[in-house]
Design a protein around this motif. Structure first.
Motif, PDB file in Angstrom:
ATOM      1  N   MET A  17       0.788  -0.959  -0.242  1.00  0.00           N
ATOM      2  CA  MET A  17       0.080   0.105  -0.295  1.00  0.00           C
ATOM      3  C   MET A  17       1.338   1.516  -0.235  1.00  0.00           C
ATOM      4  N   LYS A  18       0.596   2.362  -0.777  1.00  0.00           N
ATOM      5  CA  LYS A  18       1.306   3.206  -0.717  1.00  0.00           C
ATOM      6  C   LYS A  18       0.422   4.422   0.041  1.00  0.00           C
ATOM      7  N   VAL A  19       0.896   5.481   0.861  1.00  0.00           N
ATOM      8  CA  VAL A  19       0.136   6.591   1.263  1.00  0.00           C
ATOM      9  C   VAL A  19       1.150   7.963   0.915  1.00  0.00           C
ATOM     10  N   THR A  20      -0.218   8.810   0.780  1.00  0.00           N
ATOM     11  CA  THR A  20       0.447   9.833   0.741  1.00  0.00           C
ATOM     12  C   THR A  20      -0.155  11.075   1.903  1.00  0.00           C
ATOM     13  N   LEU A  21       0.779  11.406   2.092  1.00  0.00           N
ATOM     14  CA  LEU A  21       0.171  12.386   3.862  1.00  0.00           C
ATOM     15  C   LEU A  21       1.088  13.975   3.597  1.00  0.00           C
ATOM     16  N   GLU A  22       0.375  14.158   4.106  1.00  0.00           N
ATOM     17  CA  GLU A  22       0.777  15.808   4.547  1.00  0.00           C
ATOM     18  C   GLU A  22       0.486  16.447   6.347  1.00  0.00           C
ATOM     19  N   SER A  23       1.513  17.095   6.223  1.00  0.00           N
ATOM     20  CA  SER A  23       1.764  16.992   7.964  1.00  0.00           C
ATOM     21  C   SER A  23       0.695  18.714   8.503  1.00  0.00           C
ATOM     22  N   THR A  24      -0.128  18.144   9.174  1.00  0.00           N
ATOM     23  CA  THR A  24      -1.116  19.309  10.408  1.00  0.00           C
ATOM     24  C   THR A  24      -0.935  20.152  10.851  1.00  0.00           C
ATOM     25  N   THR A  25      -1.727  21.051  11.182  1.00  0.00           N
ATOM     26  CA  THR A  25      -0.974  22.303  12.968  1.00  0.00           C
ATOM     27  C   THR A  25      -1.858  21.544  13.913  1.00  0.00           C
ATOM     28  N   LYS A  26      -2.853  20.195  13.955  1.00  0.00           N
ATOM     29  CA  LYS A  26      -2.453  19.008  14.617  1.00  0.00           C
ATOM     30  C   LYS A  26      -1.885  18.743  15.374  1.00  0.00           C
ATOM     31  N   ILE A  27      -2.125  18.959  16.824  1.00  0.00           N
ATOM     32  CA  ILE A  27      -0.992  18.218  17.643  1.00  0.00           C
ATOM     33  C   ILE A  27      -1.611  17.127  18.677  1.00  0.00           C
ATOM     34  N   VAL A  28      -1.800  15.399  18.524  1.00  0.00           N
ATOM     35  CA  VAL A  28      -2.778  15.297  20.489  1.00  0.00           C
ATOM     36  C   VAL A  28      -1.347  14.559  21.105  1.00  0.00           C
ATOM     37  N   HIS A  29      -1.788  14.223  22.225  1.00  0.00           N
ATOM     38  CA  HIS A  29      -1.045  12.955  23.088  1.00  0.00           C
ATOM     39  C   HIS A  29      -1.252  12.348  23.212  1.00  0.00           C
ATOM     40  N   LEU A  30      -0.110  10.887  22.801  1.00  0.00           N
ATOM     41  CA  LEU A  30      -0.260   9.678  23.018  1.00  0.00           C
ATOM     42  C   LEU A  30       0.434   8.739  24.340  1.00  0.00           C
ATOM     43  N   ILE A  31      -0.352   8.000  25.040  1.00  0.00           N
ATOM     44  CA  ILE A  31       0.349   7.534  25.880  1.00  0.00           C
ATOM     45  C   ILE A  31       1.091   6.348  25.214  1.00  0.00           C
ATOM     46  N   VAL A  32       2.336   6.225  25.322  1.00  0.00           N
ATOM     47  CA  VAL A  32       3.454   5.218  24.534  1.00  0.00           C
ATOM     48  C   VAL A  32       3.897   4.625  25.646  1.00  0.00           C
ATOM     49  N   GLU A  43      14.106  19.153   6.385  1.00  0.00           N
ATOM     50  CA  GLU A  43      14.175  19.126   7.522  1.00  0.00           C
ATOM     51  C   GLU A  43      13.516  21.171   7.541  1.00  0.00           C
ATOM     52  N   ARG A  44      13.941  21.016   6.169  1.00  0.00           N
ATOM     53  CA  ARG A  44      13.523  22.836   5.371  1.00  0.00           C
ATOM     54  C   ARG A  44      11.801  22.486   5.554  1.00  0.00           C
ATOM     55  N   GLU A  45      11.539  21.367   4.393  1.00  0.00           N
ATOM     56  CA  GLU A  45       9.761  21.076   4.525  1.00  0.00           C
ATOM     57  C   GLU A  45       9.407  20.927   5.533  1.00  0.00           C
ATOM     58  N   LEU A  46       9.811  20.105   6.455  1.00  0.00           N
ATOM     59  CA  LEU A  46       9.575  20.069   8.062  1.00  0.00           C
ATOM     60  C   LEU A  46       8.281  20.285   8.646  1.00  0.00           C
ATOM     61  N   VAL A  47       8.860  21.589   8.691  1.00  0.00           N
ATOM     62  CA  VAL A  47       8.369  22.741   9.569  1.00  0.00           C
ATOM     63  C   VAL A  47       7.333  23.126   8.701  1.00  0.00           C
ATOM     64  N   GLU A  48       6.682  22.835   7.493  1.00  0.00           N
ATOM     65  CA  GLU A  48       5.701  23.522   6.831  1.00  0.00           C
ATOM     66  C   GLU A  48       4.780  22.354   7.575  1.00  0.00           C
ATOM     67  N   HIS A  49       3.515  22.980   7.287  1.00  0.00           N
ATOM     68  CA  HIS A  49       2.315  22.649   8.381  1.00  0.00           C
ATOM     69  C   HIS A  49       1.453  23.817   7.487  1.00  0.00           C
ATOM     70  N   ARG A  50      -0.263  22.529   7.593  1.00  0.00           N
ATOM     71  CA  ARG A  50      -1.033  23.325   6.984  1.00  0.00           C
ATOM     72  C   ARG A  50      -2.408  23.301   7.857  1.00  0.00           C
ATOM     73  N   ARG A  51      -3.444  23.434   7.894  1.00  0.00           N
ATOM     74  CA  ARG A  51      -4.935  23.348   8.271  1.00  0.00           C
ATOM     75  C   ARG A  51      -5.036  21.739   8.702  1.00  0.00           C
ATOM     76  N   ALA A  52      -6.055  21.669   9.176  1.00  0.00           N
ATOM     77  CA  ALA A  52      -6.523  20.773   9.618  1.00  0.00           C
ATOM     78  C   ALA A  52      -7.327  20.240   8.647  1.00  0.00           C
TER      79      ALA A  52
END
Length: 77
Positions: free
Chosen positions: A1-16, A55-64
């Motif tokens: 399976m291939k998935v294309t993803l975009e970073s969003t501004t939404k951050i949550v906290h998980l218990i790991v 690293e430059r691209e990693l700081v780009e986020h769109r609204r969820a």
């Protein structure tokens, strides 16, 4: 399976393994067009590679999207 993803501004906290870990929600779709989202806690480039552009691209986020933005943090922890 291939998935294309975009970073969003939404951050949550998980218990790991008993620890609270921040996770950014990334949204996207599969190759066949199925919408999906992922909770990303870590992302890296292999050792020895030039990661400067990554690293430059990693700081780009769109609204969820409204569906993802509505996920309450309290349901994730």
């Amino acid at each position: 399976m291939k998935v294309t993803l975009e970073s969003t501004t939404k951050i949550v906290h998980l218990i790991v393994e008993g620890r609270e870990v921040p996770a950014r929600i990334w949204e996207g779709h599969t190759e066949s067009g199925i919408a999906c989202h992922a909770y990303i806690t870590r992302i890296a480039v292999a050792d020895g590679l030039d990661a400067s552009e990554f690293e430059r691209e990693l700081v780009e986020h769109r609204r969820a999207t409204p569906e993802i933005a509505a996920i309450p943090t309290r349901l994730i922890i």
